[in-house]
Motif scaffolding. Structure first.
Motif, PDB file in Angstrom:
ATOM      1  N   GLY A 240      -9.124  21.304  10.668  1.00 58.19           N
ATOM      2  CA  GLY A 240      -8.399  21.896  11.780  1.00 58.19           C
ATOM      3  C   GLY A 240      -7.489  23.047  11.429  1.00 58.19           C
ATOM      4  O   GLY A 240      -6.839  23.605  12.306  1.00 58.19           O
ATOM      5  N   ARG A 241      -7.409  23.376  10.112  1.00 61.12           N
ATOM      6  CA  ARG A 241      -6.507  24.461   9.692  1.00 61.12           C
ATOM      7  C   ARG A 241      -5.112  24.278  10.275  1.00 61.12           C
ATOM      8  O   ARG A 241      -4.502  25.205  10.817  1.00 61.12           O
ATOM      9  CB  ARG A 241      -7.077  25.832  10.098  1.00 61.12           C
ATOM     10  N   ARG A 242      -4.615  23.059  10.178  1.00 60.36           N
ATOM     11  CA  ARG A 242      -3.278  22.753  10.683  1.00 60.36           C
ATOM     12  C   ARG A 242      -2.645  21.685   9.814  1.00 60.36           C
ATOM     13  O   ARG A 242      -3.329  20.946   9.099  1.00 60.36           O
ATOM     14  CB  ARG A 242      -3.342  22.254  12.125  1.00 60.36           C
TER      15      ARG A 242
ATOM     16  N   LEU B  30       3.661  30.149   7.093  1.00 64.77           N
ATOM     17  CA  LEU B  30       3.084  28.994   7.784  1.00 64.77           C
ATOM     18  C   LEU B  30       1.578  29.164   7.965  1.00 64.77           C
ATOM     19  O   LEU B  30       0.806  28.224   7.737  1.00 64.77           O
ATOM     20  CB  LEU B  30       3.769  28.812   9.130  1.00 64.77           C
ATOM     21  N   GLU B  31       1.151  30.347   8.347  1.00 65.79           N
ATOM     22  CA  GLU B  31      -0.275  30.620   8.549  1.00 65.79           C
ATOM     23  C   GLU B  31      -1.035  30.509   7.227  1.00 65.79           C
ATOM     24  O   GLU B  31      -2.159  29.988   7.184  1.00 65.79           O
ATOM     25  CB  GLU B  31      -0.464  32.002   9.158  1.00 65.79           C
ATOM     26  N   GLU B  32      -0.427  30.969   6.139  1.00 67.15           N
ATOM     27  CA  GLU B  32      -1.062  30.865   4.815  1.00 67.15           C
ATOM     28  C   GLU B  32      -1.296  29.405   4.427  1.00 67.15           C
ATOM     29  O   GLU B  32      -2.354  29.047   3.903  1.00 67.15           O
ATOM     30  CB  GLU B  32      -0.185  31.547   3.761  1.00 67.15           C
ATOM     31  N   ILE B  33      -0.303  28.574   4.687  1.00 66.63           N
ATOM     32  CA  ILE B  33      -0.424  27.151   4.353  1.00 66.63           C
ATOM     33  C   ILE B  33      -1.469  26.489   5.234  1.00 66.63           C
ATOM     34  O   ILE B  33      -2.327  25.732   4.753  1.00 66.63           O
ATOM     35  CB  ILE B  33       0.943  26.450   4.498  1.00 66.63           C
ATOM     36  N   ASN B  34      -1.434  26.772   6.529  1.00 65.56           N
ATOM     37  CA  ASN B  34      -2.398  26.170   7.450  1.00 65.56           C
ATOM     38  C   ASN B  34      -3.837  26.484   7.057  1.00 65.56           C
ATOM     39  O   ASN B  34      -4.727  25.636   7.204  1.00 65.56           O
ATOM     40  CB  ASN B  34      -2.139  26.648   8.878  1.00 65.56           C
TER      41      ASN B  34
ATOM     42  N   GLY C 206      -7.752  16.327   4.542  1.00 65.75           N
ATOM     43  CA  GLY C 206      -8.629  16.733   3.451  1.00 65.75           C
ATOM     44  C   GLY C 206      -7.990  17.664   2.438  1.00 65.75           C
ATOM     45  O   GLY C 206      -8.658  18.168   1.530  1.00 65.75           O
ATOM     46  N   TYR C 207      -6.695  17.877   2.546  1.00 67.91           N
ATOM     47  CA  TYR C 207      -6.001  18.857   1.701  1.00 67.91           C
ATOM     48  C   TYR C 207      -6.152  18.561   0.211  1.00 67.91           C
ATOM     49  O   TYR C 207      -6.387  19.462  -0.591  1.00 67.91           O
ATOM     50  CB  TYR C 207      -4.519  18.885   2.075  1.00 67.91           C
ATOM     51  N   THR C 208      -6.032  17.307  -0.169  1.00 69.23           N
ATOM     52  CA  THR C 208      -6.007  16.965  -1.587  1.00 69.23           C
ATOM     53  C   THR C 208      -7.390  16.978  -2.229  1.00 69.23           C
ATOM     54  O   THR C 208      -7.533  17.398  -3.368  1.00 69.23           O
ATOM     55  CB  THR C 208      -5.355  15.573  -1.785  1.00 69.23           C
ATOM     56  N   HIS C 209      -8.412  16.533  -1.480  1.00 69.20           N
ATOM     57  CA  HIS C 209      -9.701  16.277  -2.106  1.00 69.20           C
ATOM     58  C   HIS C 209     -10.838  17.221  -1.714  1.00 69.20           C
ATOM     59  O   HIS C 209     -11.813  17.337  -2.458  1.00 69.20           O
ATOM     60  CB  HIS C 209     -10.140  14.842  -1.826  1.00 69.20           C
ATOM     61  N   LEU C 210     -10.753  17.855  -0.562  1.00 69.35           N
ATOM     62  CA  LEU C 210     -11.851  18.709  -0.144  1.00 69.35           C
ATOM     63  C   LEU C 210     -11.693  20.128  -0.679  1.00 69.35           C
ATOM     64  O   LEU C 210     -10.591  20.618  -0.900  1.00 69.35           O
ATOM     65  CB  LEU C 210     -11.951  18.744   1.383  1.00 69.35           C
ATOM     66  N   ASP C 211     -12.817  20.786  -0.881  1.00 68.69           N
ATOM     67  CA  ASP C 211     -12.835  22.161  -1.345  1.00 68.69           C
ATOM     68  C   ASP C 211     -12.190  23.061  -0.295  1.00 68.69           C
ATOM     69  O   ASP C 211     -12.652  23.142   0.842  1.00 68.69           O
ATOM     70  CB  ASP C 211     -14.292  22.599  -1.583  1.00 68.69           C
ATOM     71  N   ARG C 212     -11.136  23.734  -0.654  1.00 69.96           N
ATOM     72  CA  ARG C 212     -10.398  24.531   0.343  1.00 69.96           C
ATOM     73  C   ARG C 212     -11.103  25.827   0.715  1.00 69.96           C
ATOM     74  O   ARG C 212     -10.639  26.572   1.568  1.00 69.96           O
ATOM     75  CB  ARG C 212      -8.984  24.822  -0.175  1.00 69.96           C
TER      76      ARG C 212
ATOM     77  N   ASN D 121       0.833  -1.194   0.000  1.00 70.36           N
ATOM     78  CA  ASN D 121       0.000   0.000   0.000  1.00 70.36           C
ATOM     79  C   ASN D 121       0.876   1.256   0.000  1.00 70.36           C
ATOM     80  O   ASN D 121       2.067   1.188   0.317  1.00 70.36           O
ATOM     81  CB  ASN D 121      -0.916   0.006   1.225  1.00 70.36           C
ATOM     82  N   ALA D 122       0.259   2.370  -0.346  1.00 69.70           N
ATOM     83  CA  ALA D 122       0.983   3.651  -0.365  1.00 69.70           C
ATOM     84  C   ALA D 122       0.247   4.685   0.472  1.00 69.70           C
ATOM     85  O   ALA D 122      -0.985   4.699   0.527  1.00 69.70           O
ATOM     86  CB  ALA D 122       1.125   4.163  -1.792  1.00 69.70           C
ATOM     87  N   LEU D 123       1.016   5.549   1.108  1.00 67.86           N
ATOM     88  CA  LEU D 123       0.479   6.697   1.829  1.00 67.86           C
ATOM     89  C   LEU D 123       0.864   7.976   1.098  1.00 67.86           C
ATOM     90  O   LEU D 123       1.988   8.099   0.601  1.00 67.86           O
ATOM     91  CB  LEU D 123       1.029   6.751   3.250  1.00 67.86           C
ATOM     92  N   LEU D 124      -0.069   8.913   1.056  1.00 71.36           N
ATOM     93  CA  LEU D 124       0.179  10.196   0.409  1.00 71.36           C
ATOM     94  C   LEU D 124       0.004  11.318   1.424  1.00 71.36           C
ATOM     95  O   LEU D 124      -1.101  11.806   1.648  1.00 71.36           O
ATOM     96  CB  LEU D 124      -0.781  10.423  -0.762  1.00 71.36           C
ATOM     97  N   PRO D 125       1.068  11.734   2.073  1.00 75.51           N
ATOM     98  CA  PRO D 125       0.998  12.920   2.935  1.00 75.51           C
ATOM     99  C   PRO D 125       0.875  14.170   2.062  1.00 75.51           C
ATOM    100  O   PRO D 125       1.213  14.170   0.881  1.00 75.51           O
ATOM    101  CB  PRO D 125       2.338  12.903   3.673  1.00 75.51           C
ATOM    102  N   ALA D 126       0.404  15.249   2.677  1.00 77.51           N
ATOM    103  CA  ALA D 126       0.387  16.549   1.997  1.00 77.51           C
ATOM    104  C   ALA D 126       1.339  17.485   2.731  1.00 77.51           C
ATOM    105  O   ALA D 126       2.545  17.442   2.537  1.00 77.51           O
ATOM    106  CB  ALA D 126      -1.034  17.094   1.923  1.00 77.51           C
ATOM    107  N   GLU D 127       0.798  18.293   3.638  1.00 80.59           N
ATOM    108  CA  GLU D 127       1.631  19.239   4.380  1.00 80.59           C
ATOM    109  C   GLU D 127       1.914  18.649   5.764  1.00 80.59           C
ATOM    110  O   GLU D 127       1.025  18.593   6.621  1.00 80.59           O
ATOM    111  CB  GLU D 127       0.917  20.581   4.502  1.00 80.59           C
ATOM    112  N   VAL D 128       3.136  18.189   5.968  1.00 78.30           N
ATOM    113  CA  VAL D 128       3.533  17.544   7.222  1.00 78.30           C
ATOM    114  C   VAL D 128       4.693  18.341   7.814  1.00 78.30           C
ATOM    115  O   VAL D 128       5.713  18.554   7.142  1.00 78.30           O
ATOM    116  CB  VAL D 128       3.952  16.082   7.004  1.00 78.30           C
ATOM    117  N   TYR D 129       4.559  18.739   9.069  1.00 77.38           N
ATOM    118  CA  TYR D 129       5.573  19.621   9.667  1.00 77.38           C
ATOM    119  C   TYR D 129       6.740  18.804  10.212  1.00 77.38           C
ATOM    120  O   TYR D 129       6.803  18.471  11.391  1.00 77.38           O
ATOM    121  CB  TYR D 129       4.958  20.497  10.757  1.00 77.38           C
TER     122      TYR D 129
END
Length: 256
Positions: free
Chosen positions: A214-216, A204-208, A248-254, A178-186
């Motif tokens: 959770g905006r994080r 950082l705030e712009e990305i969050n 939800g970064y990749t698929h949800l409406d931002r 299997n594969a995992l797809l992280p997006a924004e990981v600190y």
């Protein structure tokens, strides 16, 4: 939940820091024996101490097939078996179409992709015996693009394709892939990138604000939890999947 990973031997490339370090630490907490393939001496030593010796740190950079072969040999020499593999090592090196060269592209692809194949290839005889599992750490950039990083994204896309290919090829051996797809990981690497901006806190705030849940950012331990679950028998009927741990970064409406 007991994931029944006690005594399982798991190879983790890039396993001393960031996502890989969180995976190694989580495995230790589950009683597994991680083989930490990472040149970071201090962090690797600390994890071995945490495991009270039930871990192996190999400060090897996986630049060649022979180095991957050596890693597998040393792991089996110490523990006698291999029960799982986490392919994780790599770096977004910004080798793009405009700002790179064919030679740099080829090297970026080699640095970020080839060792995934090399480790899986040499570990395979042992994974057949244990009916183990492989987890490939990819990236959301493989499906969204990013711009200016052709080599890294090509490698990440190939990792997703290989996940499905290996899942099919290894069905007869009951080896799950299997594969995992992280997006924004600190991670420490991400923090270094953030610090390169004139106003790191603002960036950082712009990305969050672009991360729906959770905006994080996702933390490394959240990626690790899913990776460790996939290595366990609790995930015994999951294979060939691309799983997103990204708030939800990749698929949800931002705009939510």
């Amino acid at each position: 939940m007991d994931l029944k990973l006690r005594g399982k031997v798991i190879l983790v490339s890039g396993g001393a820091k960031g996502i890989g370090g969180a995976i190694s630490k989580g495995l230790i907490e589950e009683g597994a024996f991680p083989v930490i393939i990472d040149p970071s001496e201090n962090e690797g030593k600390a994890l071995v101490e945490l495991a009270q010796g039930n871990a192996l740190h190999l400060p090897i950079r996986l630049f060649s097939a022979d180095q991957a072969k050596e890693v597998v040999m040393l792991a089996v020499e110490k523990f006698g078996k291999i029960d799982g593999l986490v392919n994780n090592a790599g770096a977004n090196d910004s080798v793009g179409l405009e700002n790179g060269s064919p030679e740099e592209f080829a090297q970026s692809l080699a640095n970020n992709l080839f060792h995934y194949y090399h480790l899986a290839h040499y570990a395979l005889p042992h994974l057949k015996k244990s009916q183990g599992a492989i987890v490939n750490i990819s990236s959301k950039t493989a499906v969204t693009g990013q711009g200016g990083t052709s080599g890294y994204v090509a490698a990440k896309g190939a990792q997703l394709a290989l996940t499905r290919e290996w899942a099919v090829e290894l069905l007869p051996y009951q080896i799950r892939v299997n594969a995992l797809l992280p997006a924004e990981v600190y991670t420490p690497m991400y923090e270094s990138w953030i610090q390169s901006f004139s106003n790191p806190q603002k960036k950082l705030e712009e990305i969050n604000q672009k991360i729906p849940l959770g905006r994080r950012m996702t933390n490394p331990e959240e990626i690790a939890a899913m990776a460790i679950f996939l290595l366990s028998e609790k995930a015994s009927h999951i294979t060939g999947q691309h799983l997103y741990v990204d708030g939800g970064y990749t698929h949800l409406d931002r705009s939510l």
